[in-house]
Scaffold this motif. Structure first.
Motif, mmCIF file in Angstrom:
data_model
loop_
_atom_site.group_PDB
_atom_site.id
_atom_site.type_symbol
_atom_site.label_atom_id
_atom_site.label_comp_id
_atom_site.label_asym_id
_atom_site.label_seq_id
_atom_site.Cartn_x
_atom_site.Cartn_y
_atom_site.Cartn_z
ATOM 1 N N HIS A 295 -3.148 -4.483 1.206
ATOM 2 C CA HIS A 295 -3.340 -4.093 1.086
ATOM 3 C C HIS A 295 -3.286 -3.542 2.381
ATOM 4 O O HIS A 295 -2.951 -2.409 3.362
ATOM 5 N N ARG A 296 -5.176 -4.433 3.151
ATOM 6 C CA ARG A 296 -5.676 -3.959 4.230
ATOM 7 C C ARG A 296 -4.463 -4.592 5.405
ATOM 8 O O ARG A 296 -3.878 -3.656 6.071
ATOM 9 N N ALA A 297 -3.487 -5.896 5.004
ATOM 10 C CA ALA A 297 -2.539 -6.222 5.565
ATOM 11 C C ALA A 297 -1.353 -5.341 6.349
ATOM 12 O O ALA A 297 -1.137 -4.487 7.335
ATOM 13 N N GLU A 298 -1.306 -3.918 4.856
ATOM 14 C CA GLU A 298 0.140 -3.574 4.963
ATOM 15 C C GLU A 298 0.148 -2.604 6.187
ATOM 16 O O GLU A 298 0.464 -1.894 7.311
ATOM 17 N N GLU A 299 -1.572 -2.042 6.275
ATOM 18 C CA GLU A 299 -2.284 -1.304 6.906
ATOM 19 C C GLU A 299 -2.173 -1.768 8.375
ATOM 20 O O GLU A 299 -1.362 -0.473 8.997
ATOM 21 N N LEU A 300 -2.454 -2.898 8.621
ATOM 22 C CA LEU A 300 -2.528 -2.680 10.231
ATOM 23 C C LEU A 300 -1.522 -3.313 10.724
ATOM 24 O O LEU A 300 -1.386 -2.954 11.721
ATOM 25 N N THR A 301 -0.145 -4.034 9.671
ATOM 26 C CA THR A 301 1.159 -4.378 10.445
ATOM 27 C C THR A 301 2.244 -3.049 10.606
ATOM 28 O O THR A 301 3.157 -3.552 11.065
ATOM 29 N N GLY A 302 1.881 -2.191 9.258
ATOM 30 C CA GLY A 302 3.143 -1.543 8.587
ATOM 31 C C GLY A 302 4.316 -2.008 8.042
ATOM 32 O O GLY A 302 4.659 -0.868 7.884
ATOM 33 N N LEU A 303 3.898 -3.320 7.882
ATOM 34 C CA LEU A 303 5.457 -3.118 6.636
ATOM 35 C C LEU A 303 4.489 -3.301 5.251
ATOM 36 O O LEU A 303 3.953 -2.890 5.055
ATOM 37 N N HIS A 304 5.962 -3.519 4.593
ATOM 38 C CA HIS A 304 5.195 -3.165 2.925
ATOM 39 C C HIS A 304 5.782 -4.446 2.617
ATOM 40 O O HIS A 304 7.115 -4.734 1.785
ATOM 41 N N LEU A 305 5.194 -4.687 1.769
ATOM 42 C CA LEU A 305 5.227 -6.732 0.616
ATOM 43 C C LEU A 305 5.842 -5.934 -0.005
ATOM 44 O O LEU A 305 6.487 -6.838 -1.559
ATOM 45 N N GLY A 306 6.571 -5.156 -0.802
ATOM 46 C CA GLY A 306 7.089 -4.752 -1.657
ATOM 47 C C GLY A 306 8.891 -4.706 -1.492
ATOM 48 O O GLY A 306 9.485 -4.665 -2.261
ATOM 49 N N ARG A 307 9.102 -4.604 -0.151
ATOM 50 C CA ARG A 307 10.560 -4.651 0.078
ATOM 51 C C ARG A 307 10.717 -6.315 0.910
ATOM 52 O O ARG A 307 9.901 -6.853 1.501
ATOM 53 N N ALA A 308 11.795 -6.577 0.092
ATOM 54 C CA ALA A 308 12.653 -7.947 0.250
ATOM 55 C C ALA A 308 12.327 -8.305 1.558
ATOM 56 O O ALA A 308 12.045 -9.500 2.417
ATOM 57 N N GLU A 309 12.951 -7.155 2.484
ATOM 58 C CA GLU A 309 13.178 -7.338 3.806
ATOM 59 C C GLU A 309 12.107 -7.759 5.211
ATOM 60 O O GLU A 309 12.131 -8.656 5.529
ATOM 61 N N ASP A 310 11.198 -6.647 4.797
ATOM 62 C CA ASP A 310 9.950 -7.277 4.917
ATOM 63 C C ASP A 310 9.140 -8.669 4.539
ATOM 64 O O ASP A 310 8.375 -9.122 5.573
ATOM 65 N N LEU A 311 8.880 -8.536 3.241
ATOM 66 C CA LEU A 311 8.756 -10.427 3.115
ATOM 67 C C LEU A 311 9.547 -11.470 3.686
ATOM 68 O O LEU A 311 8.739 -12.216 4.447
ATOM 69 N N CYS A 312 10.173 -11.356 3.835
ATOM 70 C CA CYS A 312 11.865 -11.950 5.041
ATOM 71 C C CYS A 312 10.457 -12.257 6.371
ATOM 72 O O CYS A 312 10.378 -13.074 6.609
ATOM 73 N N LEU A 313 10.771 -11.044 6.939
ATOM 74 C CA LEU A 313 10.025 -10.791 7.933
ATOM 75 C C LEU A 313 8.519 -11.899 8.469
ATOM 76 O O LEU A 313 8.244 -12.482 9.174
#
Length: 326
Positions: A295-313
């Motif tokens: 969750h902390r990584a998501e907050e800092l990067t603005g990415l959402h690990l629940g989204r396939a496209e963000d996981l790919c990135l």
């Protein structure tokens, strides 16, 4: 010894040309890969004159490579005699006051490397591509020195390494799991500032074909030195198509650089197939701690690990980050 090293390196870089002038088998080889190979090995041999140490591992591998390149054994041994003759001339010019001391070492070294290379040549005549699980490494012409130094970096017997020549570079096959040699290969890539393509599989021919494709197309990507699985060839080609592509990928992880534990957690999470339980086990953490870090990584990067496209990135950015930064 620094000045002498520089002088001898300059001399070593000319050896492939000299071999090609004197030995027909060498004249038929692709000079793009031979020059770097010969220069690296020649320099390592010369350095051994001063510092001592084992050179048999390198020499055995030279014999294997020359066999795969179609050089005859008499031509290989003639090249060594030519190397010794030129080495004495180079030492005479650079350190004339030490010639009497170093000349016997050149002769002794010539015997050692000739014997080891002949052994490697015979092994290559008998050898076949490894059966079962195999790891293949491919390097382009500009990075041929990495293949020459591979025996120094891999904790495997030199006689178990199998070399093949490719129209696009050189291939090296290992009968070992990638997990056992991955860090050593990364170290080799860093040491030689080389791009190494790697593939693991149970069909050596298929592994070789994938590596050749990576070598044929990978040179267009201008990748930084590192170890790259062939499965990343096409995604990397797409990601790095624009001049800003690499920079933008790495920028995704920039907010995490002050937090190496978050980067490590992300990487293990991806390797563990997005399993909190497996990630926690591998990191020795409670699953809630892993969840907090994600969750902390998501907050800092603005990415959402629940989204396939963000996981790919994230996956692509992490891999490029490790290849560049490790």
């Amino acid at each position: 010894m620094g000045a002498l090293h520089r002088t001898l390196w300059s001399w070593a870089e000319t050896m492939a040309w000299h071999y090609a002038q004197e030995i027909p088998d060498y004249a038929r080889l692709d000079t793009r890969i031979l020059e770097r190979d010969v220069a690296v090995v020649s320099f390592e041999y010369l350095r051994a004159l001063e510092e001592g140490g084992n050179v048999e591992d390198l020499a055995l591998a030279v014999g294997q490579r020359r066999r795969s390149q179609g050089v005859s054994l008499p031509a290989l041994l003639r090249a060594y005699r030519l190397w010794a003759k030129d080495a004495l001339e180079a030492l005479k010019d650079s350190t004339p006051n030490r010639l009497a001391e170093l000349a016997p070492r050149v002769v002794e070294l010539l015997d050692r490397v000739s014997e080891a290379s002949a052994q490697g040549y015979r092994l290559a005549l008998e050898g076949r591509l490894p059966r079962g699980s195999v790891v293949g490494i491919g390097v382009g012409f500009a990075d041929a020195g990495a293949i020459a130094l591979a025996p120094r970096h891999l904790s495997l017997p030199s006689e178990t390494l199998v070399y093949e020549q490719s129209p696009f570079g050189a291939l090296l096959f290992l009968a070992a799991p990638l997990a056992e040699v991955e860090q050593e290969l990364r170290g080799l890539a860093r040491k030689c500032q080389a791009v190494l393509w790697v593939e693991e599989g149970t069909d050596a021919s298929r592994v070789g074909a994938d590596l050749e494709e990576a070598l044929a197309l990978g040179s267009c990507l201008r990748l930084p030195p590192g170890l790259y699985p062939t499965r990343y060839l096409w995604p990397l080609a797409i990601a790095l198509d624009s001049p800003k592509g690499r920079e933008r990928l790495l920028r995704l992880l920039a907010p995490l650089e002050p937090h190496p534990e978050l980067l490590a957690t992300l990487e293990v999470y991806l390797q563990a197939g997005f399993s909190l339980k497996k990630t926690a086990h591998r990191l020795g953490l409670h699953p809630n701690s892993v969840l907090y870090r994600l969750h902390r990584a998501e907050e800092l990067t603005g990415l959402h690990l629940g989204r396939a496209e963000d996981l790919c990135l994230v996956s692509m950015a992490l891999y490029l980050y490790r290849a560049v930064g490790d």
